[in-house]
Design a protein around this motif. Structure first.
Motif, PDB file in Angstrom:
ATOM      1  N   SER A  82      -5.635   4.148   0.645  1.00 15.33           N
ATOM      2  CA  SER A  82      -5.166   3.102  -0.273  1.00 15.33           C
ATOM      3  C   SER A  82      -4.545   3.720  -1.529  1.00 15.33           C
ATOM      4  CB  SER A  82      -6.316   2.165  -0.667  1.00 15.33           C
ATOM      5  OG  SER A  82      -7.338   2.911  -1.265  1.00 15.33           O
ATOM      6  N   LYS A  83      -4.857   5.003  -1.792  1.00 18.05           N
ATOM      7  CA  LYS A  83      -4.286   5.676  -2.972  1.00 18.05           C
ATOM      8  C   LYS A  83      -2.852   6.135  -2.692  1.00 18.05           C
ATOM      9  CE  LYS A  83      -8.190   5.888  -5.499  1.00 18.05           C
ATOM     10  NZ  LYS A  83      -9.011   5.102  -4.573  1.00 18.05           N
ATOM     11  N   LYS A  84      -2.662   6.738  -1.511  1.00 20.36           N
ATOM     12  CA  LYS A  84      -1.322   7.234  -1.163  1.00 20.36           C
ATOM     13  C   LYS A  84      -0.928   6.743   0.230  1.00 20.36           C
ATOM     14  CE  LYS A  84      -1.515  11.502  -3.819  1.00 20.36           C
ATOM     15  NZ  LYS A  84      -2.040  12.844  -3.710  1.00 20.36           N
ATOM     16  N   PRO A  85      -0.579   5.477   0.316  1.00 25.03           N
ATOM     17  CA  PRO A  85      -0.279   4.936   1.655  1.00 25.03           C
ATOM     18  C   PRO A  85       1.128   5.298   2.115  1.00 25.03           C
ATOM     19  CG  PRO A  85      -0.205   3.209  -0.002  1.00 25.03           C
ATOM     20  CD  PRO A  85      -0.475   4.476  -0.731  1.00 25.03           C
ATOM     21  N   ARG A  86       1.368   6.605   2.264  1.00 26.56           N
ATOM     22  CA  ARG A  86       2.720   7.086   2.568  1.00 26.56           C
ATOM     23  C   ARG A  86       3.232   6.577   3.916  1.00 26.56           C
ATOM     24  NH1 ARG A  86       1.659  12.324  -0.366  1.00 26.56           N
ATOM     25  NH2 ARG A  86       0.058  12.523   1.196  1.00 26.56           N
ATOM     26  N   GLU A  87       2.305   6.467   4.873  1.00 27.67           N
ATOM     27  CA  GLU A  87       2.701   6.060   6.230  1.00 27.67           C
ATOM     28  C   GLU A  87       3.297   4.670   6.260  1.00 27.67           C
ATOM     29  OE1 GLU A  87       0.974   6.522   9.685  1.00 27.67           O
ATOM     30  OE2 GLU A  87      -0.044   8.400   9.323  1.00 27.67           O
ATOM     31  N   VAL A  88       2.920   3.865   5.284  1.00 23.93           N
ATOM     32  CA  VAL A  88       3.390   2.473   5.255  1.00 23.93           C
ATOM     33  C   VAL A  88       4.076   2.221   3.911  1.00 23.93           C
ATOM     34  CG1 VAL A  88       1.818   1.438   6.942  1.00 23.93           C
ATOM     35  CG2 VAL A  88       1.024   1.855   4.621  1.00 23.93           C
ATOM     36  N   TYR A  89       5.044   3.064   3.629  1.00 22.75           N
ATOM     37  CA  TYR A  89       5.733   3.029   2.342  1.00 22.75           C
ATOM     38  C   TYR A  89       6.278   1.634   2.040  1.00 22.75           C
ATOM     39  CZ  TYR A  89       9.302   3.633  -1.137  1.00 22.75           C
ATOM     40  OH  TYR A  89      10.060   3.463  -2.259  1.00 22.75           O
ATOM     41  N   GLN A  90       6.937   1.027   3.023  1.00 21.22           N
ATOM     42  CA  GLN A  90       7.567  -0.289   2.778  1.00 21.22           C
ATOM     43  C   GLN A  90       6.518  -1.366   2.524  1.00 21.22           C
ATOM     44  OE1 GLN A  90      10.526  -0.363   2.152  1.00 21.22           O
ATOM     45  NE2 GLN A  90      11.602   1.185   3.347  1.00 21.22           N
ATOM     46  N   THR A  91       5.389  -1.255   3.198  1.00 23.21           N
ATOM     47  CA  THR A  91       4.316  -2.237   3.009  1.00 23.21           C
ATOM     48  C   THR A  91       3.813  -2.171   1.572  1.00 23.21           C
ATOM     49  OG1 THR A  91       3.642  -1.982   5.309  1.00 23.21           O
ATOM     50  CG2 THR A  91       2.027  -2.953   3.819  1.00 23.21           C
ATOM     51  N   GLU A  92       3.537  -0.953   1.114  1.00 25.95           N
ATOM     52  CA  GLU A  92       2.995  -0.779  -0.233  1.00 25.95           C
ATOM     53  C   GLU A  92       4.021  -1.206  -1.280  1.00 25.95           C
ATOM     54  OE1 GLU A  92       0.007  -0.298  -1.040  1.00 25.95           O
ATOM     55  OE2 GLU A  92       0.268   0.018  -3.193  1.00 25.95           O
ATOM     56  N   ASN A  93       5.262  -0.825  -1.044  1.00 25.63           N
ATOM     57  CA  ASN A  93       6.322  -1.168  -1.982  1.00 25.63           C
ATOM     58  C   ASN A  93       6.477  -2.686  -2.084  1.00 25.63           C
ATOM     59  OD1 ASN A  93       8.450  -0.412  -3.743  1.00 25.63           O
ATOM     60  ND2 ASN A  93       9.901  -1.022  -2.157  1.00 25.63           N
ATOM     61  N   ALA A  94       6.452  -3.366  -0.939  1.00 25.09           N
ATOM     62  CA  ALA A  94       6.575  -4.833  -0.937  1.00 25.09           C
ATOM     63  C   ALA A  94       5.388  -5.446  -1.684  1.00 25.09           C
ATOM     64  CB  ALA A  94       6.639  -5.356   0.492  1.00 25.09           C
ATOM     65  N   PHE A  95       4.199  -4.923  -1.424  1.00 27.22           N
ATOM     66  CA  PHE A  95       3.003  -5.474  -2.070  1.00 27.22           C
ATOM     67  C   PHE A  95       3.115  -5.466  -3.597  1.00 27.22           C
ATOM     68  CE2 PHE A  95      -1.301  -4.199  -3.797  1.00 27.22           C
ATOM     69  CZ  PHE A  95      -1.734  -5.505  -3.977  1.00 27.22           C
ATOM     70  N   GLN A  96       3.716  -4.405  -4.136  1.00 21.99           N
ATOM     71  CA  GLN A  96       3.825  -4.297  -5.601  1.00 21.99           C
ATOM     72  C   GLN A  96       4.789  -5.346  -6.166  1.00 21.99           C
ATOM     73  OE1 GLN A  96       1.868  -2.318  -7.153  1.00 21.99           O
ATOM     74  NE2 GLN A  96       1.182  -1.088  -5.419  1.00 21.99           N
ATOM     75  N   ARG A  97       5.637  -5.928  -5.295  1.00 25.71           N
ATOM     76  CA  ARG A  97       6.726  -6.784  -5.787  1.00 25.71           C
ATOM     77  C   ARG A  97       6.579  -8.268  -5.451  1.00 25.71           C
ATOM     78  NH1 ARG A  97      11.877  -4.931  -3.075  1.00 25.71           N
ATOM     79  NH2 ARG A  97      12.781  -6.326  -4.604  1.00 25.71           N
ATOM     80  N   VAL A  98       5.732  -8.627  -4.481  1.00 26.68           N
ATOM     81  CA  VAL A  98       5.778 -10.005  -3.967  1.00 26.68           C
ATOM     82  C   VAL A  98       4.995 -11.022  -4.801  1.00 26.68           C
ATOM     83  CG1 VAL A  98       6.244  -9.484  -1.538  1.00 26.68           C
ATOM     84  CG2 VAL A  98       3.879  -9.467  -2.370  1.00 26.68           C
ATOM     85  N   VAL A  99       5.581 -12.198  -4.883  1.00 27.31           N
ATOM     86  CA  VAL A  99       4.923 -13.351  -5.511  1.00 27.31           C
ATOM     87  C   VAL A  99       5.268 -14.571  -4.651  1.00 27.31           C
ATOM     88  CG1 VAL A  99       4.760 -14.829  -7.563  1.00 27.31           C
ATOM     89  CG2 VAL A  99       5.319 -12.382  -7.825  1.00 27.31           C
ATOM     90  N   SER A 100       4.255 -15.322  -4.244  1.00 30.77           N
ATOM     91  CA  SER A 100       4.515 -16.550  -3.477  1.00 30.77           C
ATOM     92  C   SER A 100       4.547 -17.729  -4.444  1.00 30.77           C
ATOM     93  CB  SER A 100       3.416 -16.784  -2.445  1.00 30.77           C
ATOM     94  OG  SER A 100       3.352 -15.695  -1.565  1.00 30.77           O
ATOM     95  N   LEU A 101       5.628 -18.494  -4.389  1.00 25.74           N
ATOM     96  CA  LEU A 101       5.781 -19.672  -5.255  1.00 25.74           C
ATOM     97  C   LEU A 101       5.267 -20.914  -4.518  1.00 25.74           C
ATOM     98  CD1 LEU A 101       9.365 -18.984  -6.690  1.00 25.74           C
ATOM     99  CD2 LEU A 101       7.142 -18.396  -7.694  1.00 25.74           C
ATOM    100  N   PRO A 102       4.971 -21.978  -5.253  1.00 29.79           N
ATOM    101  CA  PRO A 102       4.475 -23.191  -4.582  1.00 29.79           C
ATOM    102  C   PRO A 102       5.491 -23.702  -3.550  1.00 29.79           C
ATOM    103  CG  PRO A 102       4.251 -23.377  -6.970  1.00 29.79           C
ATOM    104  CD  PRO A 102       5.053 -22.135  -6.716  1.00 29.79           C
TER     105      PRO A 102
END
Ligand SMILES: Cc1ncc(COP(=O)(O)O)c(C=O)c1O
Length: 390
Positions: free
Chosen positions: A344-364
């Motif tokens: 969970s500290k360096k999730p290099r194998e799933v770079y896109q997953t981690e990157n998306a997680f830092q950016r996503v917001v679900s609106l109503p």
């Protein structure tokens, strides 16, 4: 909250449908559950459907019916709700995590390819927010390597992929009818397949492996039954099914309302394109695919903000807008540490997953969302752009 993240309005028909079942005296699985199965089957041109108590139970049944267990590997995404992966672990198989496509947020077929081994038995794909996965690529992989495709379609009841409804694509498809989903039975789900043998097993396993349901026994006034296999307890009650039937009857209008709000968001937020990436939209010109808008997930262009995603949500909430995050990747949860082979500290194998997680917001996003609600969300985001954008 000016605009809550979710709101459900039950109609007079919903109330009536549930009351009728209560009055009938038959509350558990019976005619209503079977009626819902028929309606769902028809709506997505699938051959067989088994109503279940949740999509979670449906995923567990799918793996059991496909005889996937200890020693097997199942490839899936970590950008999902825990049920997608916990079902694999509970089956005894090993979950293998592939990365996602950064735009669609769905399983990336190329990443899946790299994870296939001799032990791989199946892929569980998730149609995030209702956007169908790249099934052409995933099905090609399944054919090439002799794998089963399980579609976790918790979000995508109503979506179409290249002329085929979700529900008639994978070996097994699982819908969720949880309270917030495109169709709800409060709690519930549906498992679909095109394979008769599999359908029989799914039904048998959904109710303890009992060969004759309570309804059949009652109708025949015969108490005898066999337990031919140790099964699960995953049947849907008629009380729940009645709500689903009432809502599926006006599904087109429920789905249209979601799509209308999504379209409004796309228009209203287009002015903030430097700050926010809107979700991908299926090219409607092609006409043979469509997305059932379950969630509206924006991605922050973090280099244009002086705040991160968590603060963005905090500030938006202060302005009266409810929002969520779909999803916290599973490797961030303590229970999954050590189970997924991803740090969970360096999730290099799933770079896109981690990157998306830092950016996503679900609106109503729900059928009851009004034009003025979407405008209120846009105004609140505009306020944040002024305060924290650069
Ligand atoms: C992607 C996904 N899979 C599975 C589930 C589990 O659904 P249920 O609550 O019907 O068990 C959910 C529920 O939110 C989900 O979002």
């Amino acid at each position: 909250m000016k605009v809550p993240f979710f709101r459900l309005q039950a109609s007079a028909e919903d109330f009536g449908a549930v009351k009728d079942v209560l009055a009938s005296g038959w509350l558990t699985t019976g005619k209503k559950a079977f009626e819902l199965e028929e309606l769902v089957k028809e709506s997505c041109s699938a051959k067989y459907a088994v109503a279940v108590s949740s999509a979670t139970a449906g995923l567990q049944l799918a793996l059991a019916a496909l005889e996937i267990g200890a020693g097997d590997e199942v490839i899936t995404t970590s950008f999902t709700f825990t049920a997608t992966c916990s079902a694999i672990i509970q089956s005894g198989a090993t979950p293998i995590i592939a990365d996602i496509d950064p735009q669609a947020l769905n399983l990336d077929a190329q990443s899946v390819t790299k994870k296939i081994t001799r032990k791989t038995k199946a892929i569980i794909a998730v149609d995030i927010a209702g956007l169908p996965c790249d099934y052409r690529a995933l099905l090609a992989l399944c054919r090439q390597h002799g794998l089963k495709l399980i579609c976790d379609a918790a979000h995508s009841f109503g979506s179409v992929y290249r002329g085929k409804h979700i529900g008639a694509i994978g070996d097994v498809t699982v819908f969720s009818f949880y309270s917030t989903k495109n169709i709800t039975t409060a709690e519930g789900g549906m498992v679909l397949t095109q394979n008769q043998r599999l359908a029989k097993r799914l039904r048998l396993l959904s109710l303890h492996g009992i060969t004759r349901s309570a309804l059949k026994r009652s109708a025949a006034s015969d108490w005898r039954y066999d337990i031919s296999e140790i099964g699960h307890k995953a049947n849907l009650s008629d009380l729940n099914a009645a709500l689903g039937i009432s809502r599926i009857k006006r599904f087109d209008s429920l789905l249209d309302s979601r799509a209308r709000s999504a379209k409004r968001y796309l228009k209203e937020l287009s002015g903030f394109a430097d700050y926010i990436e809107s979700p991908p939209v299926i090219d409607s010109v092609k006409g043979d695919s469509s997305q059932a808008w379950h969630l509206f997930i924006i991605k922050l262009n973090l280099n244009r903000w002086r705040i991160g995603r968590d603060r963005f949500i905090k500030e938006l909430t202060k302005l009266g807008i409810g929002c969520g995050v779909h999803y916290i990747p599973l490797y961030h949860f303590s229970a999954y540490q050590g189970l997924l082979n991803i740090s969970s500290k360096k999730p290099r194998e799933v770079y896109q997953t981690e990157n998306a997680f830092q950016r996503v917001v679900s609106l109503p996003l729900y059928p009851e969302l009004k034009r003025r609600d979407v405008k209120a969300v846009r105004e609140a985001i505009g306020t944040l752009v002024e305060r924290f954008g650069e």
